[in-house]
Design an enzyme around this catalytic site. Structure first.
Site: not given
Length: 156
Positions: A79, A81, A110
């Site tokens: 991801h 993040e 996340c």
């Protein structure tokens, strides 16, 4: 007076730009982590370094009809993040009391990482239904805001 974007608008535009590097076939997400109006790291969602991207291999989640928000482990991608946190670690930047700008609201995985990285607040463009993520962020005292043009709407 000059027509300049606010800091929030400026950093969100940077997150949107980061999302254009995404190789995800389902959702392109970008993130920028900032402290004292200085960019510490950026990230976008895609496969790990030296691994073929879903744009080359096909999307495991699409092939297996996995609904959005479920079974995050069944994905080749990291991801946005997570990549921003990893990039900060690689270059030795502490994220304590930093702010993250993300095109999409962080998922629970996340969110847990942002909590442990001691991120102070989160700014998003698009909400993402993940009640556990919101509960954990709220319990950790991390504020989250949604940017809508010139408006800032407090979510948590």
């Amino acid at each position: 007076m000059e027509n300049r974007p606010s800091w929030h608008q400026y950093f969100m535009e940077m997150a949107k730009l980061a999302s254009t590097r995404s190789t995800c076939l389902r959702r392109k997400v970008g993130a920028v982590i900032v402290k004292n109006n200085q960019i510490l790291s950026t990230g976008y969602n895609g496969a790990p370094k030296r691994i073929r991207h879903c744009s080359e291999t096909g999307c495991i989640r699409m092939i297996n009809n996995i609904p959005s928000g479920e079974r995050h482990e069944l994905c080749r991608g990291v991801h946005a993040e997570q990549n921003a946190i990893i990039q900060a670690a690689v270059y030795g930047n502490s994220l304590k009391n930093a702010v993250i700008y993300c095109t999409n609201q962080p998922c629970v995985i996340c969110s847990k990482m942002l909590i442990n990285a001691e991120i102070a607040s989160i700014y998003i463009l698009h909400p993402y239904k993940d009640e556990l993520a919101q509960e954990m962020l709220q319990e950790a005292g991390i504020e989250m805001y949604q940017l809508e043009g010139d408006k800032i709407i407090k979510i948590l």
